[in-house]
Write an enzyme that holds these catalytic residues in place. Structure first.
Site, short mmCIF file in Angstrom:
data_model
loop_
_atom_site.label_atom_id
_atom_site.label_comp_id
_atom_site.label_asym_id
_atom_site.label_seq_id
_atom_site.Cartn_x
_atom_site.Cartn_y
_atom_site.Cartn_z
N HIS A 161 49.85 12.77 -22.91
CA HIS A 161 49.23 12.67 -21.57
C HIS A 161 49.17 14.03 -20.89
CE1 HIS A 161 48.53 10.34 -17.72
NE2 HIS A 161 48.85 11.54 -17.27
N GLU A 162 50.29 14.73 -20.86
CA GLU A 162 50.34 16.00 -20.14
C GLU A 162 49.59 17.10 -20.88
OE1 GLU A 162 51.25 15.61 -17.28
OE2 GLU A 162 52.43 13.77 -17.45
N HIS A 165 46.07 17.13 -19.74
CA HIS A 165 45.93 17.90 -18.50
C HIS A 165 45.91 19.40 -18.81
CE1 HIS A 165 46.33 14.22 -16.46
NE2 HIS A 165 47.66 14.17 -16.36
#
Length: 282
Positions: A161-162, A165
């Site tokens: 997920h990160e 980003h």
């Protein structure tokens, strides 16, 4: 009216109340005069800025040292921070070596000119219990919450997920203070790393008659929750931002290239296909 707008309208209470990032109702702020804004104390401005940026969820990002409460130490809930950090770092290393999506993302970041140094770009820290991880664009660093992400599966999900980003920040002119930019990268992360029919069912968004719509609703719900968790914005503004950017950001599948289904070989397929789209294999 779109899905999130309907849900928000259904949950809304009195028009004079809004929800803060913890979900507690608070009085709607009155417009501030120019005089009031200029008389704000520097300490208050710093605290507000930290909350707006999301650092109140990550105490160590503010330079604070975590101090366990003796009542929680008695029940074994706190007091083992060094052991938790070691286990967290061990799980991070395992995911980097064995997690297909983490390996794919690390290769994609390297191909984009943003290689990851584990000692520099990933940090295990004690966080607020409402989050399992985060991305700090100021330091270009991923935070894995050692007190919440306790096993390899959770750490793998947080890292994927990160890293999405981080990939967006590396390849685009992103401003994380812009709620539209934030909503877009949260939509992409939910779309590529989290939402499946099973997760949509747990969130209450699933429908056996329209799986595609159920997946989209799951992504919207996840993105909305993430925006509200890390930014001090009203729910109405967050809903509007998600709806504005959803069509374009939902269609962007880079660099994974597919929406991952649970209990399938999609992760391995995405990893094996990465070189076909110009990404390094880590």
């Amino acid at each position: 009216m779109e899905f999130l707008t309907k849900v928000w309208a259904k949950e809304a209470t009195a028009p004079e109340a809004i929800e803060d990032i913890t979900g507690a109702a608070q009085e709607k702020p009155k417009p501030k005069t120019e005089k009031a804004s200029t008389s704000k104390k520097p300490a208050e401005e710093t605290t507000t800025a930290q909350k707006d940026w999301g650092y109140d969820l990550y105490p160590e990002r503010r330079g604070e040292t975590f101090k366990p409460k003796w009542t929680r130490v008695l029940f074994g809930l706190e007091g083992q921070e060094n052991i938790d950090r070691f286990k967290c770092e061990e799980n991070v290393y395992w995911c980097v070596k064995n997690g297909p999506l983490v390996k794919l993302m690390m290769g994609a970041l390297k191909s984009s000119g943003c290689p990851i140094d584990l000692r520099r770009h990933i940090s295990c820290e004690v966080c607020d219990p409402t989050v399992t991880g985060g991305y700090d664009p100021k330091l270009n660093q991923i935070v894995v919450c050692q007190n919440m992400a306790k096993n390899k599966s959770m750490v793998h999900g947080v890292l994927t997920h990160e890293m999405i980003h981080m990939f967006d920040y590396c390849n685009n002119d992103m401003d994380f203070r812009n709620v539209d930019h934030l909503a877009c990268t949260e939509i992409r992360a939910a779309n590529l790393a989290h939402c499946s029919f099973l997760s949509a069912m747990f969130q209450g968004d699933a429908s056996p008659f329209n799986v595609k719509e159920a997946h989209q609703n799951c992504v919207k719900s996840k993105a909305l929750a993430s925006v509200l968790a890390v930014r001090n914005v009203s729910k109405a503004d967050a809903v509007a931002a998600v709806e504005r950017v959803f069509p374009k950001c939902y269609a962007d599948l880079e660099p994974i290239g597919r929406r991952i289904r649970r209990n399938s070989t999609d992760q391995q397929k995405a990893y094996m296909e990465a070189p076909m789209y110009g990404y390094d294999v880590y």
